[in-house]
Design an enzyme around this catalytic site. Structure first.
Site, PDB file in Angstrom:
ATOM      1  N   ASP B 162       0.769  -1.126   0.115  1.00 40.68           N
ATOM      2  CA  ASP B 162       0.036  -0.163  -0.058  1.00 40.68           C
ATOM      3  C   ASP B 162       0.797   1.199   0.084  1.00 40.68           C
ATOM      4  OD1 ASP B 162      -2.449   1.928   0.734  1.00 40.68           O
ATOM      5  OD2 ASP B 162      -3.028  -0.261   1.036  1.00 40.68           O
ATOM      6  N   HIS B 195      -3.481   6.202   3.686  1.00 40.63           N
ATOM      7  CA  HIS B 195      -4.393   5.076   3.332  1.00 40.63           C
ATOM      8  C   HIS B 195      -3.769   3.616   3.707  1.00 40.63           C
ATOM      9  CE1 HIS B 195      -5.693   1.913   0.183  1.00 40.63           C
ATOM     10  NE2 HIS B 195      -6.859   2.646   0.030  1.00 40.63           N
ATOM     11  N   ASN B 287     -13.376   0.374  -7.460  1.00 35.11           N
ATOM     12  CA  ASN B 287     -14.406   1.576  -7.232  1.00 35.11           C
ATOM     13  C   ASN B 287     -15.045   2.029  -8.244  1.00 35.11           C
ATOM     14  OD1 ASN B 287     -13.745   1.083  -4.473  1.00 35.11           O
ATOM     15  ND2 ASN B 287     -12.187   2.480  -4.695  1.00 35.11           N
ATOM     16  N   SER B 362     -11.087  -0.846  -1.083  1.00 29.48           N
ATOM     17  CA  SER B 362      -9.650  -0.612  -0.389  1.00 29.48           C
ATOM     18  C   SER B 362      -9.943  -1.055   1.231  1.00 29.48           C
ATOM     19  CB  SER B 362      -9.247   0.868  -0.527  1.00 29.48           C
ATOM     20  OG  SER B 362      -8.306   1.111  -1.387  1.00 29.48           O
TER      21      SER B 362
END
Lengths: 71, 611
Positions: B162, B195, B287, B362
């Site tokens: 990530d 994130h 998404n 996510s």
């Protein structure tokens, strides 16, 4: 490639700048210049789709901005 | 003789139709019903209707959760009888849908007498003392507390590929192993975006530490691998390297809350390498709200995760269809932060610790990664077996024609219980099917779309019956008759589960549908369209083909097939579009089934012989 559309800010993670194009597709703007970071701005962007880039937003093709024109 | 033949063919068709009945594919139970009122009706009118339901059916409709008010989503306790009554009643005009609530089922195979069914139920909770835990609806939704009663993920290392992980206050007690920053090429894989830290929090936030929020596998170790820059993007090459790094440094779960780009053999090979070394690889479905997961979720050996909102619905942004293996909470912040997933992360501008609610696939993927760590900690290590545990224990969603939920909704308690039983038999047939479906990442098979094994048994049984009939009656089995039977009763059902990436799935649904199902196949509805689910199509076919010596048998076969399909639907689940369920639908289907049978019988005139 050249795309016309409206700049949007999408709420994924800490947020990401996107172009909602006239053809209905959403593009994720890759490292957009600060002039483009403005919600509702209508623009024409000349850029390149970065097929080798993955992102946290995952909202559509990643568009790297080369030049742009505010409409 | 002719009578025997017709009855034999009728039975044959019945076999096909029964085996193809979706109700048998994912038979679920429910004790409550969801009513979603139409938004355009206004709150006052909806309240009137809610009161009317309460008075008429003697039940107490309640908002599903505190997030349901805007949606007007109500639940009432009730069974099939009430469901049908509600569908028939006046109230249905005011709703978008009335359907059974959360159909949960532990597959029969996994209950095989080892433990009694009650142990699969969540048993006794243990709420942690983290003050914001009550806001984590997502952890409640996956029944985490009963999972924690057995394991908290100790001994497992989860690699988070990530934007890096920063050791915010609510990660202080979480164990870390060395990772790497592939963007800055350095040992310290700090987060400069927020994130990765959030994702890591869902997996293993320090829990029962009296501060902040909880995480799923909070005794597992985290391996921070930074491949995405502060802007949230990174290259396929770095990600592929990070996957190999994780596999080489004893991580056994990889979470990738990232996606996009095109097909890359470097990445595909890295994933295959990790899988071979025993690593469970999990990725977000994406998404963009589109039909098909994006890369890397769609690669072979990757568990693709779709996102659910607080009421268990598919979120509007989540990808669905091909490549979605399971669904988990991802949140929806469009109506405020309470609908998002809350974890401790950092403000990228100031670097300060914050508790932030994010939404996205996510956020859904790390739920699955956390539960995968619990499953491994409970003793099931092999990545294929972990995937089987996760998908078999997921709460099945009936009538998921568009594969929005994959195998179902993630259930931590059921997964841990299934893993502890230690009797995971990864079905060889499904392994074969999946591996062949995954020969390349261009097509994908949804194993849950149809109950394949009973169907294969039925097809074999049907052939035996056909062979039996042929030895008694002097006719040659004609392809036209067989084709008619299949088209009428089941269609080429196996095609319903086939997906080509980036191509609409409805052509496969059409090909995989029987004649009566054609009218609702494009929309992907499980209710039958009364126009196609009638004597109309067989009647037209017979009128057109009766003069043709061979194709006439196609028409007769399809007439018998349709008759059986309609009769079966009438018996098991009479639901018609526009009309709903209940007695009217049942009578409509029975009358049409009889008409079809009558037509077939009329068309088989005594002087005819099957050629």
């Amino acid at each position: 490639m050249t795309v016309t559309g409206v700049i949007q800010h999408k709420g994924f993670g800490t947020g990401t700048w996107a172009l909602d194009a006239e053809d209905g597709k959403s593009y994720e703007l890759h490292k957009p210049p600060s002039e483009l970071q403005k919600k509702g701005l209508k623009v024409e962007i000349d850029g390149e789709i970065r097929d080798d880039v993955m992102t946290i937003a995952m909202i559509g093709p990643v568009l790297e901005v080369k030049t742009f024109k505010v409409l | 003789m002719r009578k025997f033949l017709i009855i034999g063919l009728f039975l044959l068709g019945l076999g096909w139709a029964v085996s193809n009945f979706s109700g048998l594919a994912a038979k679920g139970t429910y004790d409550s019903i969801v009513l979603d009122f139409r938004e355009d009706r206004g709150t006052a009118e909806i309240e009137n209707q809610v009161n009317a339901i309460a008075a008429q059916f003697n039940v107490r409709p309640q908002l599903n959760s505190r997030f349901s008010e805007a949606d007007h989503l109500y639940v009432v306790k009730g069974d099939r009888q009430l469901l049908n009554a509600l569908k028939r009643s006046n109230i249905s005009k005011y709703t978008e849908y009335i359907e059974p609530d959360y159909i949960y089922s532990i597959p029969e195979a996994s209950l095989s007498g080892v433990v009694d069914a009650s142990s699969a139920q969540p048993s006794g909770g243990q709420a942690p003392n983290d003050p914001l835990y009550s806001k984590q609806w997502n952890l409640h939704n996956i029944s985490i507390e009963s999972g924690w009663a057995e394991t908290k993920g100790s001994g497992v290392t989860v690699a988070v590929i990530d934007t890096g992980i920063s050791q915010v206050p609510d990660l202080k007690e979480t164990k870390f192993v060395a990772g790497y920053d592939f963007v800055g090429e350095q040992e310290d894989a700090k987060d400069d975006n927020g994130h990765g830290t959030h994702v890591a929090g869902t997996i293993a936030q320090s829990t029962n530490n009296g501060i902040g929020v909880a995480g799923i596998a909070y005794e597992a170790s985290l391996m921070p691998l930074k491949v995405l820059s502060a802007s949230g993007g990174g290259t396929v090459a770095d990600i592929a390297e990070a996957i190999r790094f994780a596999a080489d440094h004893n991580a056994t779960v990889i979470n990738m809350s990232l996606g996009g780009g095109g097909e890359s053999s470097a990445m595909q090979e890295a994933i295959a390498y990790a899988h071979k070394k025993g690593v469970v690889v999990i990725a977000a479905a994406g998404n963009s709200g589109q039909n098909a997961a994006n890369y890397p979720a769609r690669y072979p050996h990757v568990i693709g995760v779709a996102a659910l909102g607080a009421s268990g619905e598919k979120t509007p942004y989540s990808n669905f269809g091909a490549g979605v293996d399971i669904s988990a909470p991802g949140g929806d912040t469009s109506n405020g932060e309470a609908g998002g997933i809350l974890q401790n992360t950092l403000n990228p501008q100031t670097g300060e610790s914050i508790f932030a609610a994010f939404q996205g696939t996510s956020m859904a993927a790390p739920h699955v990664a956390g539960v995968a760590a619990l499953v491994q900690s409970a003793g099931v290590k092999d990545p294929d077996e972990v995937e089987t545990v996760l998908t078999e224990s997921a709460r099945k969603v009936q009538d998921d024609t568009l594969n929005q939920f994959g195998s179902g909704k993630l259930d931590a308690a059921a997964a841990v219980n299934l893993a502890l039983r230690g009797k995971i038999t990864f079905n060889d047939f499904f392994r074969w099917l999946r591996d062949n479906g995954y020969l390349n990442p261009r097509f994908w098979i949804d194993g849950g779309a149809v109950a394949l094994l009973p169907k294969l048994a039925m097809v074999l049984g049907s052939y035996l019956l056909a062979w039996f009939l042929r030895s008694y009656f002097p006719f040659t089995w004609s392809w036209s008759l067989a084709t008619g039977l299949i088209s009428g009763s089941s269609g080429f059902f196996f095609l319903k589960g086939l997906y080509l990436f980036d191509v609409p799935q409805y052509p496969f649904r059409l090909l995989g549908s029987s004649l009566p199902e054609l009218g609702s196949a494009v929309q992907g509805s499980s209710a039958l369209n009364p126009i196609s689910a009638s004597v109309l199509i067989p009647g037209l076919l017979l009128a057109l083909l009766l003069g043709h010596q061979q194709w006439k048998w196609f028409a007769i076969g399809s007439s018998i097939g349709v008759s059986v399909c309609l009769a079966t639907s009438a018996a098991i689940d009479p639901t018609l579009m526009w009309i709903g369920g209940g007695a009217i639908a049942r009578i409509y289907l029975i009358v049409n089934a009889l008409l079809c049978f009558g037509l077939a019988r009329l068309a088989m005139k005594p002087e005819d012989k099957i050629v």
